[in-house]
Design an enzyme around this catalytic site. Sequence first.
Site, PDB file in Angstrom:
ATOM      1  CG  PHE A  11      -1.614   1.171   1.628  1.00 31.58           C
ATOM      2  CD1 PHE A  11      -2.295   1.948   0.701  1.00 31.58           C
ATOM      3  CD2 PHE A  11      -1.608   1.581   2.970  1.00 31.58           C
ATOM      4  CE1 PHE A  11      -2.949   3.113   1.091  1.00 31.58           C
ATOM      5  CE2 PHE A  11      -2.262   2.726   3.375  1.00 31.58           C
ATOM      6  CZ  PHE A  11      -2.925   3.504   2.431  1.00 31.58           C
ATOM      7  CE1 TYR A 145       4.427  -3.827  11.576  1.00 33.82           C
ATOM      8  CE2 TYR A 145       3.359  -2.596  13.352  1.00 33.82           C
ATOM      9  CZ  TYR A 145       3.825  -2.668  12.039  1.00 33.82           C
ATOM     10  OH  TYR A 145       3.687  -1.581  11.214  1.00 33.82           O
TER      11      TYR A 145
HETATM   12  P1  NAD Z   1       1.638  -3.659   3.040  1.00 31.97           P
HETATM   13  O1  NAD Z   1       1.460  -5.013   3.623  1.00 31.97           O
HETATM   14  O2  NAD Z   1       0.623  -3.168   2.057  1.00 31.97           O
HETATM   15  O3  NAD Z   1       3.071  -3.530   2.347  1.00 31.97           O
HETATM   16  C1  NAD Z   1       4.210  -4.193   2.821  1.00 31.97           C
HETATM   17  C2  NAD Z   1       4.920  -4.808   1.633  1.00 31.97           C
HETATM   18  O4  NAD Z   1       6.131  -5.436   2.088  1.00 31.97           O
HETATM   19  C3  NAD Z   1       4.098  -5.883   0.920  1.00 31.97           C
HETATM   20  O5  NAD Z   1       4.047  -5.608  -0.463  1.00 31.97           O
HETATM   21  C4  NAD Z   1       4.849  -7.170   1.220  1.00 31.97           C
HETATM   22  O6  NAD Z   1       4.710  -8.129   0.197  1.00 31.97           O
HETATM   23  C5  NAD Z   1       6.279  -6.661   1.389  1.00 31.97           C
HETATM   24  N1  NAD Z   1       7.125  -7.546   2.187  1.00 31.97           N
HETATM   25  C6  NAD Z   1       6.894  -8.018   3.441  1.00 31.97           C
HETATM   26  N2  NAD Z   1       7.904  -8.817   3.837  1.00 31.97           N
HETATM   27  C7  NAD Z   1       8.820  -8.821   2.826  1.00 31.97           C
HETATM   28  C8  NAD Z   1      10.089  -9.427   2.633  1.00 31.97           C
HETATM   29  N3  NAD Z   1      10.631 -10.222   3.569  1.00 31.97           N
HETATM   30  N4  NAD Z   1      10.756  -9.204   1.475  1.00 31.97           N
HETATM   31  C9  NAD Z   1      10.227  -8.410   0.513  1.00 31.97           C
HETATM   32  N5  NAD Z   1       9.028  -7.794   0.635  1.00 31.97           N
HETATM   33  C10 NAD Z   1       8.328  -8.006   1.776  1.00 31.97           C
HETATM   34  O7  NAD Z   1       1.759  -2.633   4.267  1.00 31.97           O
HETATM   35  P2  NAD Z   1       1.833  -1.041   4.273  1.00 31.97           P
HETATM   36  O8  NAD Z   1       0.652  -0.540   4.995  1.00 31.97           O
HETATM   37  O9  NAD Z   1       2.115  -0.533   2.916  1.00 31.97           O
HETATM   38  O10 NAD Z   1       3.093  -0.814   5.210  1.00 31.97           O
HETATM   39  C11 NAD Z   1       4.357  -0.469   4.678  1.00 31.97           C
HETATM   40  C12 NAD Z   1       5.316  -0.136   5.809  1.00 31.97           C
HETATM   41  O11 NAD Z   1       4.797   0.950   6.576  1.00 31.97           O
HETATM   42  C13 NAD Z   1       5.547  -1.298   6.777  1.00 31.97           C
HETATM   43  O12 NAD Z   1       6.902  -1.324   7.147  1.00 31.97           O
HETATM   44  C14 NAD Z   1       4.680  -0.932   7.953  1.00 31.97           C
HETATM   45  O13 NAD Z   1       5.192  -1.466   9.150  1.00 31.97           O
HETATM   46  C15 NAD Z   1       4.734   0.589   7.948  1.00 31.97           C
HETATM   47  N6  NAD Z   1       3.542   1.172   8.580  1.00 31.97           N
HETATM   48  C16 NAD Z   1       2.350   1.226   7.938  1.00 31.97           C
HETATM   49  C17 NAD Z   1       1.246   1.776   8.588  1.00 31.97           C
HETATM   50  C18 NAD Z   1      -0.094   1.921   7.917  1.00 31.97           C
HETATM   51  O14 NAD Z   1      -1.023   2.447   8.533  1.00 31.97           O
HETATM   52  N7  NAD Z   1      -0.281   1.512   6.680  1.00 31.97           N
HETATM   53  C19 NAD Z   1       1.369   2.241   9.910  1.00 31.97           C
HETATM   54  C20 NAD Z   1       2.599   2.134  10.542  1.00 31.97           C
HETATM   55  C21 NAD Z   1       3.682   1.613   9.864  1.00 31.97           C
END
Ligand code: NAD
Length: 319
Positions: A11, A145
């Site tokens: 995302f 996490y």
């Molecule tokens: P998401 O799940 O949509 O995206 C994460 C991506 O990382 C996915 O495409 C997944 O396939 C990839 N991924 C996971 N493990 C992997 C690995 N070992 N190797 C390669 N790719 C891998 O989540 P998001 O909401 O887009 O979150 C992105 C980042 O932002 C994360 O680090 C998350 O902790 C952080 N974050 C997001 C939010 C939120 O509200 N969306 C809040 C706090 C932190």
Amino acid sequence: MRVLITGAAGFLGSHLCDRFIADGHQVIGMDNFVTGNPDNIAHLIGRPEFSFIQYNVTDYIYVEGPLDGVLHFASPASPVDYLELPIQTLKVGSLGTHKTLGLAKAKGARYLLASTSEVYGDPAVHPQPESYWGNVNPIGPRGVYDEAKRFAEAMTMAYHRYHGLDTRIVRIFNTYGPRMRPDDGRVVSNFIVQALRGEPISLYGDGSQTRSFCYVDDEIEGIYRLFFSDITEPVNIGNPDEFTIRQLAEMVIELTGSNSPLQLHPLPEDDPRVRRPDISRAREYLGWEPRIPLEEGLRRTIPYFREQVRVRGASARIL
Ligand code: NAD
Ligand code: UDP
């Protein structure tokens, strides 16, 4: 600039790719699709500014050519995902952070870590400033996490202090918008999908717990500004307008014109009672604050979910 973005098919990662490309930068996306979706980057495939490597970032990473930036966004991010993928979550936050830091050091690149409001746990200080150290249960279900992200922050600061790496840490608060996975189990996706399908809205607990929701365009703008700033301390990026989960449910029902009833479910273990960012640091150093109120952001998000439900038969995922 030539930057590597891990988690590019996710995302936030996919929106970040768009932002860098829109400003004329070269982007290499990396993802293993564990929680991501190729559709999120389909529009970038074939563009000369973009290339993609399908890879698990917990393994040694090789990227050909120079890099000016590494932005580490890979990690399952929704509670339902990381409860199902506890070991992968711990590994991508620890080993994946180590590998991406090592790559940035080898290339002399600036590094940005996607951290989270979860480092504050179930906070005893409200709203949460960056100076607050948090209240996290290391052995509870969310610990996989929260502790991985806390380790990732410690590792990033160690590379900064010991190796002199140019680092940034963004603490992201609940963000929503188009390209969220409809079945990621997060509250915004669940409520919108349930409302559109006319199913009961799954309210965990009595719905009095609070969150502060940031629209994705605001979040990406804050992260982008942080990357180009010189702030090496962690910075909260999120929307400080706080809502109860019950208020969110009522707003979604109204905006979708749904007849869905509320249905109470047990509150998940260690679910934070409150969450709201203190964004003084982002305001002062980045001149950033969110512009899009929750109601407006939901209006922009609902058509995306409507399409997911209509064309793909998307459904919510309840804990
Ligand atoms: P998401 O799940 O949509 O995206 C994460 C991506 O990382 C996915 O495409 C997944 O396939 C990839 N991924 C996971 N493990 C992997 C690995 N070992 N190797 C390669 N790719 C891998 O989540 P998001 O909401 O887009 O979150 C992105 C980042 O932002 C994360 O680090 C998350 O902790 C952080 N974050 C997001 C939010 C939120 O509200 N969306 C809040 C706090 C932190
Ligand atoms: N929640 C809910 N119903 C759902 C999903 C989540 O009531 O179908 C609640 C959850 O208990 C939490 C809040 O909404 O209090 C936000 O949950 P989310 O999974 O989006 O992320 P969190 O902020 O807990 O990481």
